[in-house]
Design a protein around this motif. Sequence first.
Motif, PDB file in Angstrom:
ATOM      1  N   LEU A  17     -18.447  98.032   9.186  1.00 21.32           N
ATOM      2  CA  LEU A  17     -17.606  96.933   9.651  1.00 21.32           C
ATOM      3  C   LEU A  17     -16.509  97.422  10.585  1.00 21.32           C
ATOM      4  CD1 LEU A  17     -16.760  93.973   9.593  1.00 21.32           C
ATOM      5  CD2 LEU A  17     -15.475  94.453   7.496  1.00 21.32           C
ATOM      6  N   TRP A  18     -15.903  98.565  10.266  1.00 17.08           N
ATOM      7  CA  TRP A  18     -14.806  99.049  11.097  1.00 17.08           C
ATOM      8  C   TRP A  18     -15.273  99.346  12.518  1.00 17.08           C
ATOM      9  CZ3 TRP A  18     -14.949 103.698  13.570  1.00 17.08           C
ATOM     10  CH2 TRP A  18     -15.882 104.643  13.116  1.00 17.08           C
ATOM     11  N   LEU A  19     -16.524  99.808  12.659  1.00 17.14           N
ATOM     12  CA  LEU A  19     -17.048 100.116  13.986  1.00 17.14           C
ATOM     13  C   LEU A  19     -17.277  98.833  14.788  1.00 17.14           C
ATOM     14  CD1 LEU A  19     -18.078 102.129  16.043  1.00 17.14           C
ATOM     15  CD2 LEU A  19     -20.310 102.069  14.915  1.00 17.14           C
ATOM     16  N   VAL A  20     -17.791  97.801  14.130  1.00 13.75           N
ATOM     17  CA  VAL A  20     -17.991  96.520  14.800  1.00 13.75           C
ATOM     18  C   VAL A  20     -16.654  95.956  15.261  1.00 13.75           C
ATOM     19  CG1 VAL A  20     -18.883  94.173  14.565  1.00 13.75           C
ATOM     20  CG2 VAL A  20     -20.064  96.064  13.437  1.00 13.75           C
ATOM     21  N   ALA A  21     -15.654  95.999  14.377  1.00 11.91           N
ATOM     22  CA  ALA A  21     -14.329  95.473  14.707  1.00 11.91           C
ATOM     23  C   ALA A  21     -13.681  96.276  15.831  1.00 11.91           C
ATOM     24  CB  ALA A  21     -13.444  95.479  13.467  1.00 11.91           C
ATOM     25  N   LEU A  22     -13.814  97.611  15.779  1.00  8.72           N
ATOM     26  CA  LEU A  22     -13.230  98.459  16.821  1.00  8.72           C
ATOM     27  C   LEU A  22     -13.919  98.231  18.162  1.00  8.72           C
ATOM     28  CD1 LEU A  22     -11.093 100.643  17.253  1.00  8.72           C
ATOM     29  CD2 LEU A  22     -12.858 102.359  16.805  1.00  8.72           C
ATOM     30  N   SER A  23     -15.239  98.025  18.136  1.00  4.98           N
ATOM     31  CA  SER A  23     -15.979  97.736  19.373  1.00  4.98           C
ATOM     32  C   SER A  23     -15.527  96.414  19.974  1.00  4.98           C
ATOM     33  CB  SER A  23     -17.482  97.700  19.093  1.00  4.98           C
ATOM     34  OG  SER A  23     -17.949  98.932  18.593  1.00  4.98           O
ATOM     35  N   ALA A  24     -15.317  95.420  19.114  1.00  2.73           N
ATOM     36  CA  ALA A  24     -14.840  94.124  19.588  1.00  2.73           C
ATOM     37  C   ALA A  24     -13.456  94.250  20.206  1.00  2.73           C
ATOM     38  CB  ALA A  24     -14.818  93.120  18.436  1.00  2.73           C
ATOM     39  N   LEU A  25     -12.577  95.026  19.567  1.00  6.17           N
ATOM     40  CA  LEU A  25     -11.232  95.226  20.095  1.00  6.17           C
ATOM     41  C   LEU A  25     -11.265  95.934  21.441  1.00  6.17           C
ATOM     42  CD1 LEU A  25      -8.157  95.057  19.744  1.00  6.17           C
ATOM     43  CD2 LEU A  25      -8.277  97.220  18.477  1.00  6.17           C
ATOM     44  N   ALA A  26     -12.111  96.966  21.550  1.00  4.23           N
ATOM     45  CA  ALA A  26     -12.216  97.700  22.815  1.00  4.23           C
ATOM     46  C   ALA A  26     -12.702  96.793  23.939  1.00  4.23           C
ATOM     47  CB  ALA A  26     -13.168  98.886  22.644  1.00  4.23           C
ATOM     48  N   ALA A  27     -13.715  95.987  23.662  1.00  5.43           N
ATOM     49  CA  ALA A  27     -14.242  95.068  24.678  1.00  5.43           C
ATOM     50  C   ALA A  27     -13.207  94.025  25.068  1.00  5.43           C
ATOM     51  CB  ALA A  27     -15.509  94.397  24.164  1.00  5.43           C
ATOM     52  N   PHE A  28     -12.461  93.524  24.075  1.00  8.07           N
ATOM     53  CA  PHE A  28     -11.430  92.521  24.365  1.00  8.07           C
ATOM     54  C   PHE A  28     -10.348  93.104  25.271  1.00  8.07           C
ATOM     55  CE2 PHE A  28      -7.454  90.315  23.472  1.00  8.07           C
ATOM     56  CZ  PHE A  28      -7.835  88.997  23.671  1.00  8.07           C
ATOM     57  N   VAL A  29      -9.938  94.344  25.005  1.00 12.14           N
ATOM     58  CA  VAL A  29      -8.921  94.987  25.839  1.00 12.14           C
ATOM     59  C   VAL A  29      -9.437  95.174  27.261  1.00 12.14           C
ATOM     60  CG1 VAL A  29      -7.631  97.127  26.196  1.00 12.14           C
ATOM     61  CG2 VAL A  29      -7.755  96.113  23.917  1.00 12.14           C
ATOM     62  N   ILE A  30     -10.684  95.583  27.403  1.00 11.77           N
ATOM     63  CA  ILE A  30     -11.276  95.768  28.733  1.00 11.77           C
ATOM     64  C   ILE A  30     -11.249  94.464  29.521  1.00 11.77           C
ATOM     65  CG2 ILE A  30     -13.428  96.257  29.980  1.00 11.77           C
ATOM     66  CD1 ILE A  30     -14.105  98.235  27.736  1.00 11.77           C
ATOM     67  N   VAL A  31     -11.593  93.369  28.863  1.00  8.61           N
ATOM     68  CA  VAL A  31     -11.631  92.068  29.541  1.00  8.61           C
ATOM     69  C   VAL A  31     -10.226  91.534  29.796  1.00  8.61           C
ATOM     70  CG1 VAL A  31     -12.357  89.660  29.291  1.00  8.61           C
ATOM     71  CG2 VAL A  31     -13.910  91.505  28.652  1.00  8.61           C
ATOM     72  N   ALA A  32      -9.321  91.740  28.856  1.00 10.76           N
ATOM     73  CA  ALA A  32      -7.978  91.157  28.967  1.00 10.76           C
ATOM     74  C   ALA A  32      -7.089  91.914  29.947  1.00 10.76           C
ATOM     75  CB  ALA A  32      -7.317  91.117  27.587  1.00 10.76           C
ATOM     76  N   TYR A  33      -7.253  93.234  30.030  1.00  5.90           N
ATOM     77  CA  TYR A  33      -6.389  94.052  30.890  1.00  5.90           C
ATOM     78  C   TYR A  33      -6.867  93.930  32.329  1.00  5.90           C
ATOM     79  CZ  TYR A  33      -3.693  98.111  32.451  1.00  5.90           C
ATOM     80  OH  TYR A  33      -2.818  98.942  33.095  1.00  5.90           O
ATOM     81  N   ARG A  34      -5.955  93.622  33.230  1.00  3.14           N
ATOM     82  CA  ARG A  34      -6.329  93.276  34.605  1.00  3.14           C
ATOM     83  C   ARG A  34      -7.083  94.396  35.317  1.00  3.14           C
ATOM     84  NH1 ARG A  34      -2.238  90.966  39.336  1.00  3.14           N
ATOM     85  NH2 ARG A  34      -3.841  90.728  40.958  1.00  3.14           N
ATOM     86  N   THR A  35      -6.571  95.630  35.230  1.00  2.00           N
ATOM     87  CA  THR A  35      -7.194  96.735  35.961  1.00  2.00           C
ATOM     88  C   THR A  35      -8.610  97.017  35.466  1.00  2.00           C
ATOM     89  OG1 THR A  35      -5.021  97.739  36.346  1.00  2.00           O
ATOM     90  CG2 THR A  35      -6.964  99.153  36.618  1.00  2.00           C
TER      91      THR A  35
END
Length: 238
Positions: A17-35
Motif C-alpha cells: 500500500l505504501w508504494l501505491v500511495a507514494l507513486s500517487a503522490l509522486a505523480a500528483f507532484v509532477i502534474v501539479a508543479y509547473r516546471t
Amino acid sequence: MDKLWAHLVEAQPPPELWLVALSALAAFVIVAYRTSWQLTRGLVTIAHEGGHALVALLSRRRLQGIRLHSDTSGVTLTRGRPTGPGMVFTALAGYVAPSLLGLAGAWLTAQGRVTLLVWSVLLFLVCMLLLIRNLYGALILLATGGAVFALSMYAPDDVQMVVAQVAVWFLLFGGVRPILELRRKRRRGQAPDSDADQLARLTFLPGGFYVLFFLVVAAASVVGGAWLMLPAAVLPSL
C-alpha cells in the motif's frame, strides 16, 4: 508464441500500500508543479492525439497523420464528412483518452499484468510513429518508445512495477489538468477552436457542456483507478 504470451500475461504480486500511495503522490507532484508539468505534458498530448486517431479509424474516417509540437500541442488530421457521428466521436476522444488509458492501465496494474501493460504501451507508440508527420513528433515518440523498451528489457520486475504505478497515476492526474486549463482559456476567449468548441459547432450543445463532460470522465477515472489499485494493495496484507 505460447511462451511469449505466457510471459506477457504473467502476473506479478501486487505492490504494498505504501508504494501505491507514494507513486500517487509522486505523480500528483509532477502534474501539479509547473516546471515538471511542462516537461512531461507532451506524454499526455501523445495520449490525447492517439485517442483522436484511434476513434477516427474506428469510425472509418481517413487518417492523414498526427503532428506533435514542441510547445506540447498536437493535431490529428483526418478526412471524411465534416459533420456526423464519426466527426463528433473523433473530437470527443482527445481529452478523455489520457484518463481512460490511465484507467485501463490501473486495471492491468491491479491484476499484476505489468509486462502486458508495458508492451501494450510500446505497441501504442509504434502505431503512432507510423502515423506521425513531423520530425519533432517522430523524435519524441522514438525517445519515449526507447525508454519503454529499455524498461521492458533491462529493468527488474520491481522497478517495472514502480514505474507502471507512477505512469498510471500520471495519466489519471494528467488527464484532469489540461481540461482545467482548457476551461480557463475558454473563459478568456483564447481557445476558439478547441475540441469543445468544435463539438459545439457540430452539435446543439454548448462548448461548456463538453468541458464539463471531459472533467466528469477524468474525475471518474481518477476515482475508478484508485478503487482498482488501492484494494489490490490492501487485500493481500489483510
